[in-house]
Design an enzyme around this catalytic site. Structure first.
Site, short mmCIF file in Angstrom:
data_model
loop_
_atom_site.label_atom_id
_atom_site.label_comp_id
_atom_site.label_asym_id
_atom_site.label_seq_id
_atom_site.Cartn_x
_atom_site.Cartn_y
_atom_site.Cartn_z
N ASP A 188 1.07 -1.31 -0.09
CA ASP A 188 0.18 -0.24 -0.04
C ASP A 188 0.84 1.02 0.22
O ASP A 188 1.90 1.26 0.91
CB ASP A 188 -1.13 0.10 1.62
CG ASP A 188 -1.79 1.31 1.41
OD1 ASP A 188 -2.47 1.63 0.40
OD2 ASP A 188 -1.64 2.41 2.09
N GLU A 272 -1.10 -1.47 -6.40
CA GLU A 272 -2.11 -0.58 -7.27
C GLU A 272 -2.17 -0.19 -7.99
O GLU A 272 -0.76 0.93 -7.71
CB GLU A 272 -2.99 0.50 -5.39
CG GLU A 272 -4.44 -0.62 -5.22
CD GLU A 272 -5.00 0.06 -3.95
OE1 GLU A 272 -5.79 0.99 -4.53
OE2 GLU A 272 -4.13 1.15 -3.80
N CYS A 346 -17.33 -4.52 12.97
CA CYS A 346 -17.62 -5.90 13.60
C CYS A 346 -16.59 -6.47 14.68
O CYS A 346 -16.41 -7.19 15.23
CB CYS A 346 -17.41 -7.25 11.94
SG CYS A 346 -15.50 -6.80 11.69
N ASP A 353 -3.33 1.29 6.81
CA ASP A 353 -2.53 0.88 6.07
C ASP A 353 -2.23 -0.52 5.30
O ASP A 353 -2.21 -1.61 4.54
CB ASP A 353 -1.06 1.92 6.06
CG ASP A 353 -1.17 3.89 5.57
OD1 ASP A 353 -2.75 3.67 4.93
OD2 ASP A 353 -0.26 4.03 5.99
ZN ZN Z 1 -15.01 -5.77 9.85
#
Ligand code: ZN
Length: 402
Positions: A188, A272, A346, A353
């Protein structure tokens, strides 16, 4: 299975006064020949829709040397002049293939001064390099050795805007594939850390860069205060160029070490496509430098993966790498650039990053397995050429390698 590649090795050298004068004269002639041939081609193309070939340009060069006005062209080595015409031919080839814009004039100020010598225009003996029209070999600082038994096939001499002299030797080299591994890594891009790996490792910018950037800003402020055309302005300009060159050198060195390490340690590297990604807005200078670093790193990863039999996967830039929870797959609604850490619904707490790098890796591995939606890349989408060839072209253009 080893691979034959062309590889350029670049060194600084210190010319004698005579050599410096000869090279400066040659640079001037190279620029003149290039521009004059470009002018003639432009006239032929826009006036008569006629294409001029390399052979015709070369014949024209022979005629120019016979005129009183341009007779000095015959005083420098003819090879760099011929090479300039070849480069022009290549530039037109790309233009006609719609792969590049119309070739532009080489300006004294903005273009890098350089001259390319092929095998017939230099002597290579006992590790000493002597160029045509010169009696003495160049005083080269061998900062690293050439590969065993390497013979340069093309030599490019250049001078940068800081007034430093470089020679780039293009050699045939053999590359062995890296040891087998199943490891894969996602990268990244950032600014606070240059790269974050999916392993959680954060690679910081090169050590001295922050200080060098401060120096650069200071030198630029000083330059802006100097009167145009004054000797002091020229001195200040040179200072700016020097700091720029140092930043670029250190960064290149750093990126070479990083890219070699990543390629050696991993079978698959996922990045990317950042061509238009909006990186952190952290001042224009910082941003320009980071963007350039990314372009360089990607290029190095591309050709080194090709060299060592690794796979580079480039995933789509619209992939929500930062907003996607790598654990549950929820996509967060918003992720402002200043958020460095976030908590998903969650309950997982993410380092922005590291989470992004992991998502990039996962997307890359999925793409590599089924080729769905995201394009794995082994060749440049920009040029459509193989990396080894690209390397050769760049090397002959005098751009530093390794
Ligand atoms: Zn999550």
């Amino acid at each position: 299975m080893t691979q034959q590649v062309k590889r350029a090795f670049k060194y600084r050298f210190y010319p004698t006064d005579g050599q410096a004068a000869e090279l400066s004269r040659t640079f001037g002639c190279v620029r003149l020949v290039y521009n004059k041939a470009l002018e003639e081609r432009t006239r032929a193309w826009y006036g008569e829709q006629r294409r001029v070939s390399y052979v015709q340009s070369s014949a024209a060069l022979t005629e120019w040397k016979k005129t009183g006005e341009l007779a000095f062209l015959a005083e420098v080595s003819s090879v760099p002049l011929q090479q300039a015409l070849r480069h022009l031919q290549t530039a037109f080839g790309y233009f006609f293939a719609k792969r590049a814009k119309y070739p532009r004039c080489k300006s004294r100020k903005k273009s890098r001064a350089s001259a390319e010598y092929t095998r017939s225009a230099f002597k290579w003996r006992d590790g000493q390099l002597t160029l045509a029209k010169m009696a003495e070999p160049l005083d080269i600082r061998w900062s690293r050795p050439l590969p065993e038994g390497a013979e340069p096939t093309t030599v490019t001499v250049s001078r940068d805007s800081a007034g430093r002299w470089f020679v780039s030797l293009l050699c045939d080299d053999t590359i062995s594939p890296a040891p087998a591994t199943n490891a894969a890594v996602g990268l990244d891009a950032g600014i606070t850390s240059l790269v974050t790996l999916s392993t959680g490792e954060k690679v910081a910018n090169p050590k001295h860069e922050r200080r060098d950037r401060a120096r650069l800003a200071k030198a630029q402020r000083e330059l802006s205060r100097k009167v145009k055309g004054s000797a002091n302005r020229e001195k200040a300009r040179r200072k700016v160029a020097k700091v720029h060159a140092r930043i670029a050198d250190r960064r290149r060195d750093f990126l070479h070490k990083l890219s070699t390490r990543l390629v050696r340690e991993n079978q698959t590297v996922v990045i990317e496509d950042l061509t238009v990604r909006n990186l952190l807005k952290n001042g224009r200078l910082a941003r320009a430098i980071s963007d350039a670093a990314w372009t360089d790193l990607r290029m190095m990863l591309e050709y080194k993966c090709a060299w060592y039999g690794r796979e580079l996967v480039v995933i789509d830039r619209w992939f929500p790498s930062s907003k996607l929870c790598g654990t549950c797959g929820t996509v967060a609604a918003k992720m402002p650039l200043n958020v460095r850490e976030w908590t998903c619904e969650c309950g997982i707490v993410h380092d922005r990053d590291v989470n992004a790098a992991r998502n990039i890796l996962a997307a890359g591995l999925a793409a590599s397995a089924c080729g769905d939606g995201i394009r794995p890349q082994r060749e440049s989408s920009r040029t459509g050429r193989s990396w080894v060839k690209q390397e050769t072209r760049r090397a002959t253009a005098g751009i530093p390698r390794l």
